[in-house]
Design an enzyme around this catalytic site. Structure first.
Site, mmCIF file in Angstrom:
data_model
loop_
_atom_site.group_PDB
_atom_site.id
_atom_site.type_symbol
_atom_site.label_atom_id
_atom_site.label_comp_id
_atom_site.label_asym_id
_atom_site.label_seq_id
_atom_site.Cartn_x
_atom_site.Cartn_y
_atom_site.Cartn_z
ATOM 1 N N SER A 137 83.599 -1.408 88.381
ATOM 2 C CA SER A 137 83.226 -0.927 87.051
ATOM 3 C C SER A 137 84.383 -0.139 86.430
ATOM 4 O O SER A 137 85.439 -0.708 86.184
ATOM 5 C CB SER A 137 81.932 -0.109 87.139
ATOM 6 O OG SER A 137 81.409 0.162 85.864
ATOM 7 N N HIS A 178 80.988 -5.686 83.902
ATOM 8 C CA HIS A 178 79.598 -5.933 83.494
ATOM 9 C C HIS A 178 79.596 -6.995 82.384
ATOM 10 O O HIS A 178 78.866 -6.893 81.400
ATOM 11 C CB HIS A 178 78.935 -4.647 82.993
ATOM 12 C CG HIS A 178 78.957 -3.506 83.958
ATOM 13 N ND1 HIS A 178 78.085 -3.416 85.029
ATOM 14 C CD2 HIS A 178 79.744 -2.403 84.020
ATOM 15 C CE1 HIS A 178 78.330 -2.306 85.709
ATOM 16 N NE2 HIS A 178 79.343 -1.676 85.110
ATOM 17 N N GLU A 205 78.891 -8.756 86.888
ATOM 18 C CA GLU A 205 78.370 -7.879 87.934
ATOM 19 C C GLU A 205 78.248 -8.632 89.258
ATOM 20 O O GLU A 205 78.056 -9.852 89.285
ATOM 21 C CB GLU A 205 77.016 -7.309 87.520
ATOM 22 C CG GLU A 205 77.102 -6.344 86.346
ATOM 23 C CD GLU A 205 75.761 -5.763 85.951
ATOM 24 O OE1 GLU A 205 74.741 -6.096 86.599
ATOM 25 O OE2 GLU A 205 75.717 -4.982 84.976
#
Length: 291
Positions: A137, A178, A205
């Site tokens: 992330s 994401h 993801e």
């Protein structure tokens, strides 16, 4: 003495994760990170600087890496820039076989780590000692020299997204995470429209782009990696006002689902890569990223 797994990782690897990686079941992406770091004997250092809940993040990854067999696990709880210049923390990086950056806020991560002794030691670890550096992330977005700092876009839009300086393990790319789940193609197109010299990398993801420096790439996990290449495009972005949609012609998009593997030709081999993808591999696997 280096183990066989360390020899495998001697070029240095990046494990760039789009967030939301599996922490409970087969943990395939993190298992690969541990393997590339050296397996059970690897010394894993977890940097939680991106997160405001550092202890909680450390607890999760300490458990997971322990379940994956890594016996030596160290937490670097960087809360200020003084921490990132602390001799004990620098020593931990100098002794690491695998370095993992958790999620959170990439701007926070760079504010605490960017330009510090810890930053410099991570570059040495990757480029000289050939360790494995992973990030999920925010930790993924921070790996490139140009970092997607903030902004959103429901459609490609001039001025919707801003870039900042990243850690610079990769250059001439910008990484978003994401990607499919948060419908970020318009955001990445907005970046590429304004910065056509960059290639955009969007990672879903529970998906990782694994880069072996000087060798090749592979995609792990459950989703895909999207590559947006605007280096050959035509655009009117310099002629329109902020918040308007630019014209984008001849933008190239490559989709690499999990299981994709590509390597550069070695020792005089003939290349079988499509030319646009070969250019991408040469860029992201380059051992001297500034060349």
């Amino acid at each position: 003495m280096k183990t066989e797994s360390h020899t495998t990782a001697s070029h240095g690897h990046l494990v760039i994760i789009g967030g939301g990686e599996d922490l409970e079941n087969d943990k395939a992406i993190l298992a690969r990170f541990v393997e590339l770091s050296g397996g059970a004997n690897a010394r894993i250092v977890v940097i939680t600087a991106a997160s405001g809940i550092a202890d909680e993040k450390w607890s999760d990854y300490d458990r997971v890496f322990g379940e994956l067999g890594a016996r030596q696990r160290v937490h670097l709880n960087v809360q200020c820039r003084e921490d990132a210049n602390d001799e004990q923390h620098i020593r931990a990086i100098s002794e690491a076989d695998g370095i993992f950056m958790t999620g959170g806020d990439q701007k926070r991560l760079l504010a605490l780590v960017g330009g510090t002794a810890l930053d410099a030691e991570m570059h040495t670890a990757l480029k000289v000692r050939g360790v494995c550096i992973g990030g999920t992330s925010a930790g993924a977005s921070a790996m490139s020299g140009h970092m997607l700092a903030h902004g959103r876009a429901d459609r490609p839009e001039k001025g919707a997204v801003s870039l900042g300086a990243g850690l610079g393990f990769l250059h001439k790319v910008v990484i978003d995470q994401h990607f499919s789940e948060r419908q970020r193609l318009a955001r990445l197109l907005s970046v590429i429209a304004a910065n056509p010299y960059l290639q955009g990398i969007g990672i879903d993801e529970d998906t990782a782009l694994v880069v072996e420096r000087g060798v090749g790439i592979e995609v792990l996990g459950e989703g895909a990696v999207t590559i947006v290449d605007g280096r050959h495009m035509s655009t009117n972005i310099s002629e329109i006002d902020d918040h308007k949609t630019p014209e984008l012609i001849d933008v190239r998009l490559h989709l690499l689902p999990a299981g994709s593997r590509y390597r550069l030709p070695q020792d005089g081999e003939a290349s079988r890569l499509p030319a646009p993808l070969a250019e991408f591999l040469e860029n992201v696997t380059r051992r001297n990223p500034n060349s």
